[in-house]
Design a protein around this motif. Structure first.
Motif, PDB file in Angstrom:
ATOM      1  N   HIS A   1       0.839  -1.189   0.000  1.00  0.00           N
ATOM      2  CA  HIS A   1       0.000   0.000   0.000  1.00  0.00           C
ATOM      3  C   HIS A   1       0.883   1.251   0.000  1.00  0.00           C
ATOM      4  CE1 HIS A   1      -3.753  -2.109   0.511  1.00  0.00           C
ATOM      5  NE2 HIS A   1      -3.312  -2.731   1.590  1.00  0.00           N
ATOM      6  N   PRO A   2       0.318   2.410  -0.353  1.00  0.00           N
ATOM      7  CA  PRO A   2       1.096   3.656  -0.339  1.00  0.00           C
ATOM      8  C   PRO A   2       1.451   4.071   1.086  1.00  0.00           C
ATOM      9  CG  PRO A   2      -0.892   3.880  -1.681  1.00  0.00           C
ATOM     10  CD  PRO A   2      -1.035   2.616  -0.897  1.00  0.00           C
ATOM     11  N   GLU A   3       2.642   4.594   1.237  1.00  0.00           N
ATOM     12  CA  GLU A   3       3.087   5.143   2.512  1.00  0.00           C
ATOM     13  C   GLU A   3       3.658   6.535   2.295  1.00  0.00           C
ATOM     14  OE1 GLU A   3       5.819   3.053   5.039  1.00  0.00           O
ATOM     15  OE2 GLU A   3       4.717   1.164   4.820  1.00  0.00           O
ATOM     16  N   GLY A   4       3.502   7.359   3.313  1.00  0.00           N
ATOM     17  CA  GLY A   4       4.169   8.647   3.347  1.00  0.00           C
ATOM     18  C   GLY A   4       4.934   8.758   4.643  1.00  0.00           C
ATOM     19  N   CYS A   5       5.752   9.784   4.760  1.00  0.00           N
ATOM     20  CA  CYS A   5       6.535   9.970   5.979  1.00  0.00           C
ATOM     21  C   CYS A   5       6.760  11.451   6.178  1.00  0.00           C
ATOM     22  CB  CYS A   5       7.874   9.251   5.864  1.00  0.00           C
ATOM     23  SG  CYS A   5       8.939   9.412   7.313  1.00  0.00           S
ATOM     24  N   MET A   6       6.540  11.924   7.391  1.00  0.00           N
ATOM     25  CA  MET A   6       6.729  13.341   7.674  1.00  0.00           C
ATOM     26  C   MET A   6       8.204  13.737   7.648  1.00  0.00           C
ATOM     27  SD  MET A   6       3.845  14.784   7.776  1.00  0.00           S
ATOM     28  CE  MET A   6       4.271  16.384   8.471  1.00  0.00           C
ATOM     29  N   SER A   7       9.100  12.761   7.559  1.00  0.00           N
ATOM     30  CA  SER A   7      10.518  13.059   7.402  1.00  0.00           C
ATOM     31  C   SER A   7      10.934  13.033   5.930  1.00  0.00           C
ATOM     32  CB  SER A   7      11.373  12.065   8.201  1.00  0.00           C
ATOM     33  OG  SER A   7      11.238  12.303   9.585  1.00  0.00           O
ATOM     34  N   VAL A   8       9.986  12.763   5.052  1.00  0.00           N
ATOM     35  CA  VAL A   8      10.196  12.839   3.599  1.00  0.00           C
ATOM     36  C   VAL A   8       8.988  13.602   3.058  1.00  0.00           C
ATOM     37  CG1 VAL A   8      10.753  11.553   1.483  1.00  0.00           C
ATOM     38  CG2 VAL A   8      11.298  10.559   3.712  1.00  0.00           C
ATOM     39  N   ARG A   9       8.911  14.860   3.419  1.00  0.00           N
ATOM     40  CA  ARG A   9       7.705  15.650   3.166  1.00  0.00           C
ATOM     41  C   ARG A   9       7.392  15.769   1.686  1.00  0.00           C
ATOM     42  NH1 ARG A   9       6.377  19.252   7.358  1.00  0.00           N
ATOM     43  NH2 ARG A   9       4.586  19.839   6.084  1.00  0.00           N
ATOM     44  N   GLY A  10       6.106  15.584   1.367  1.00  0.00           N
ATOM     45  CA  GLY A  10       5.627  15.845   0.017  1.00  0.00           C
ATOM     46  C   GLY A  10       5.724  14.684  -0.948  1.00  0.00           C
ATOM     47  N   TYR A  11       6.059  13.487  -0.460  1.00  0.00           N
ATOM     48  CA  TYR A  11       6.208  12.333  -1.343  1.00  0.00           C
ATOM     49  C   TYR A  11       5.534  11.103  -0.744  1.00  0.00           C
ATOM     50  CZ  TYR A  11       9.603  15.122  -3.898  1.00  0.00           C
ATOM     51  OH  TYR A  11      10.193  16.112  -4.625  1.00  0.00           O
ATOM     52  N   SER A  12       5.258  10.122  -1.604  1.00  0.00           N
ATOM     53  CA  SER A  12       4.729   8.844  -1.146  1.00  0.00           C
ATOM     54  C   SER A  12       5.136   7.765  -2.140  1.00  0.00           C
ATOM     55  CB  SER A  12       3.194   8.885  -1.018  1.00  0.00           C
ATOM     56  OG  SER A  12       2.594   8.947  -2.302  1.00  0.00           O
ATOM     57  N   ALA A  13       5.023   6.513  -1.710  1.00  0.00           N
ATOM     58  CA  ALA A  13       5.320   5.374  -2.588  1.00  0.00           C
ATOM     59  C   ALA A  13       4.702   4.122  -1.982  1.00  0.00           C
ATOM     60  CB  ALA A  13       6.833   5.184  -2.752  1.00  0.00           C
ATOM     61  N   GLU A  14       4.510   3.116  -2.806  1.00  0.00           N
ATOM     62  CA  GLU A  14       3.980   1.852  -2.312  1.00  0.00           C
ATOM     63  C   GLU A  14       5.098   1.036  -1.672  1.00  0.00           C
ATOM     64  OE1 GLU A  14       1.764  -0.234  -5.247  1.00  0.00           O
ATOM     65  OE2 GLU A  14       0.193   1.289  -5.353  1.00  0.00           O
ATOM     66  N   VAL A  15       4.757   0.432  -0.538  1.00  0.00           N
ATOM     67  CA  VAL A  15       5.728  -0.355   0.225  1.00  0.00           C
ATOM     68  C   VAL A  15       5.070  -1.654   0.677  1.00  0.00           C
ATOM     69  CG1 VAL A  15       7.241  -0.395   2.250  1.00  0.00           C
ATOM     70  CG2 VAL A  15       6.797   1.771   1.085  1.00  0.00           C
ATOM     71  N   GLU A  16       5.792  -2.743   0.572  1.00  0.00           N
ATOM     72  CA  GLU A  16       5.299  -4.022   1.085  1.00  0.00           C
ATOM     73  C   GLU A  16       5.626  -4.139   2.570  1.00  0.00           C
ATOM     74  OE1 GLU A  16       5.091  -7.316  -2.490  1.00  0.00           O
ATOM     75  OE2 GLU A  16       6.906  -7.229  -1.279  1.00  0.00           O
TER      76      GLU A  16
ATOM     77  N   PHE B   1       7.075   5.945  -6.652  1.00  0.00           N
ATOM     78  CA  PHE B   1       7.497   7.123  -5.892  1.00  0.00           C
ATOM     79  C   PHE B   1       6.953   8.368  -6.570  1.00  0.00           C
ATOM     80  CE2 PHE B   1      11.008  10.153  -4.563  1.00  0.00           C
ATOM     81  CZ  PHE B   1      10.634  10.191  -3.225  1.00  0.00           C
ATOM     82  N   ALA B   2       6.208   9.181  -5.826  1.00  0.00           N
ATOM     83  CA  ALA B   2       5.531  10.319  -6.445  1.00  0.00           C
ATOM     84  C   ALA B   2       5.471  11.508  -5.498  1.00  0.00           C
ATOM     85  CB  ALA B   2       4.114   9.917  -6.857  1.00  0.00           C
ATOM     86  N   CYS B   3       5.476  12.692  -6.071  1.00  0.00           N
ATOM     87  CA  CYS B   3       5.248  13.920  -5.326  1.00  0.00           C
ATOM     88  C   CYS B   3       3.752  14.044  -5.078  1.00  0.00           C
ATOM     89  CB  CYS B   3       5.769  15.114  -6.122  1.00  0.00           C
ATOM     90  SG  CYS B   3       5.365  16.710  -5.379  1.00  0.00           S
ATOM     91  N   THR B   4       3.368  14.145  -3.830  1.00  0.00           N
ATOM     92  CA  THR B   4       1.945  14.221  -3.503  1.00  0.00           C
ATOM     93  C   THR B   4       1.341  15.570  -3.886  1.00  0.00           C
ATOM     94  OG1 THR B   4       2.486  14.919  -1.246  1.00  0.00           O
ATOM     95  CG2 THR B   4       2.133  12.560  -1.622  1.00  0.00           C
ATOM     96  N   CYS B   5       2.193  16.515  -4.253  1.00  0.00           N
ATOM     97  CA  CYS B   5       1.720  17.864  -4.594  1.00  0.00           C
ATOM     98  C   CYS B   5       1.931  18.192  -6.070  1.00  0.00           C
ATOM     99  CB  CYS B   5       2.424  18.897  -3.735  1.00  0.00           C
ATOM    100  SG  CYS B   5       2.057  18.762  -1.990  1.00  0.00           S
ATOM    101  N   TRP B   6       2.083  17.180  -6.913  1.00  0.00           N
ATOM    102  CA  TRP B   6       2.374  17.465  -8.321  1.00  0.00           C
ATOM    103  C   TRP B   6       1.267  18.282  -8.973  1.00  0.00           C
ATOM    104  CZ3 TRP B   6      -0.797  15.965 -12.309  1.00  0.00           C
ATOM    105  CH2 TRP B   6      -1.739  14.970 -12.044  1.00  0.00           C
ATOM    106  N   GLU B   7       0.025  18.083  -8.539  1.00  0.00           N
ATOM    107  CA  GLU B   7      -1.082  18.852  -9.126  1.00  0.00           C
ATOM    108  C   GLU B   7      -0.992  20.323  -8.742  1.00  0.00           C
ATOM    109  OE1 GLU B   7      -4.802  15.831  -9.283  1.00  0.00           O
ATOM    110  OE2 GLU B   7      -3.789  16.001  -7.334  1.00  0.00           O
TER     111      GLU B   7
END
Length: 239
Positions: free
Chosen positions: A152-167, A217-223
Motif C-alpha cells: 500500500h502507499p506510505e508517506g513519511c513526515m521526514s520525507v515531506r511531500g512524497y509517497s510510494a507503495e511499500v510491502e 514514488f511520487a510527489c503528492t503535490c504534483w497537481e
C-alpha cells in the motif's frame, strides 16, 4: 508516518514554499540569500517541535537503547511528551524519537477513529485500517506473526511531500516498555502493523524509501505544482 489528505499536504507545502522557496530579491545576491537559510549557531536543539527531514544524519543512525536506570527519568518523560505533541501537531499516526532529533529507541502510535470519515470506505477496508489508541513503546522489539505481505502507499513526515507503495508484513507483535516503565505487549495487524514496522525502521536508521517500489514514488503535490508553478521556483545548481 502520516495519512494527511493530499489537499492538506499541498496547501501546507505551498505556504512553506512561499516563505522559503521563492527566488532571492533582485537586490540580494544568491550567496546572501542562501546563507539566510541556516545559522552557524544552533538556535534550535532537540527534542524538536518538528520532524527531522531526510538528509539529517540522525535519521540514518541506529538508535540507542534507553538505559534502565533512566527509564523513569524526567528527561525520558519529556521526550515522550514532545513526541506525542509533535505527532498530534502534524496530525500523524506514528512517530519515532529520531524524528524529533533524539536517537533513542522510542516510538509512539495513534490511529484516531475520525480518520475513517476522511477516507473512502473502500480504501479504509482495503488497507485493513482500525482505530489504535495512543500507544508508546520504549526499547520496542518487533516480531512478525503473519508473513503475508500487503502493498500500500506510505508517506513519511521526514520525507515531506512524497509517497510510494511499500510491502509490509500483515501481522506483527511489539514488546517493550510503556511510558510508565511497565512491560507491554501488543499484537497488530493490517495498517496498524504497517505503522509499527514503519516506526521500527526509523530506529534502525531506515526510511520507507529504502524498500519502496521505486516506480510508484511520487510527489503528492504534483497537481499543485502544475496549477501554480511559479510558487515552487527556487535557486538551484542542478536541473
Amino acid at each position: 508516518m502520516h495519512l494527511k489528505p493530499r489537499i492538506k499536504v499541498c496547501q501546507t507545502m505551498l505556504r512553506h514554499s512561499r516563505s522559503f522557496g521563492t527566488s532571492p530579491p533582485a537586490s540580494q545576491s544568491f550567496r546572501k540569500w542562501y546563507q539566510q537559510l541556516w545559522t552557524t549557531e544552533r538556535t534550535n536543539l532537540p527534542p524538536y517541535n518538528h520532524f527531522t527531514q531526510i538528509g539529517d544524519p540522525v535519521l540514518r543512525q541506529q538508535a540507542a537503547l534507553v538505559p534502565k536506570e533512566h527509564m523513569d527519568s524526567p528527561e525520558i518523560g519529556a521526550i515522550v511528551e514532545q513526541m506525542v505533541k509533535v505527532l498530534r501537531k502534524f496530525d500523524c499516526v506514528g512517530i519515532a524519537a529520531p524524528q524529533i532529533g533524539v536517537s533513542l529507541r522510542i516510538i509512539a502510535m495513534e490511529f484516531k477513529g475520525r480518520i475513517r470519515k476522511e477516507l473512502p470506505e473502500a480504501v479504509y477496508q482495503a488497507r485493513q485500517m482500525s482505530e489504535l489508541p495512543l500507544t508508546v513503546f520504549i526499547n520496542p522489539v518487533l516480531t512478525v506473526t503473519n508473513y503475508s505481505k500487503l502493498k500500500h502507499p506510505e508517506g513519511c513526515m521526514s520525507v515531506r511531500g512524497y509517497s510510494a507503495e511499500v510491502e509490509r508484513f500483515e501481522g506483527v507483535k511489539l514488546t517493550g516498555l510503556d511510558q510508565l516503565g511497565n512491560q507491554s505487549e501488543l499484537a497488530l495487524s493490517g495498517w496498524n502493523a504497517r505503522i509499527a514496522q514503519h516506526e521500527m525502521d526509523h530506529l534502525e536508521g531506515k526510511l520507507y524509501t529504502d524498500h519502496m517500489d521505486r516506480s510508484t514514488f511520487a510527489c503528492t503535490c504534483w497537481e499543485a505544482v502544475t496549477r501554480n508553478p511559479d510558487a515552487w521556483r527556487y535557486p538551484s545548481t542542478s536541473s
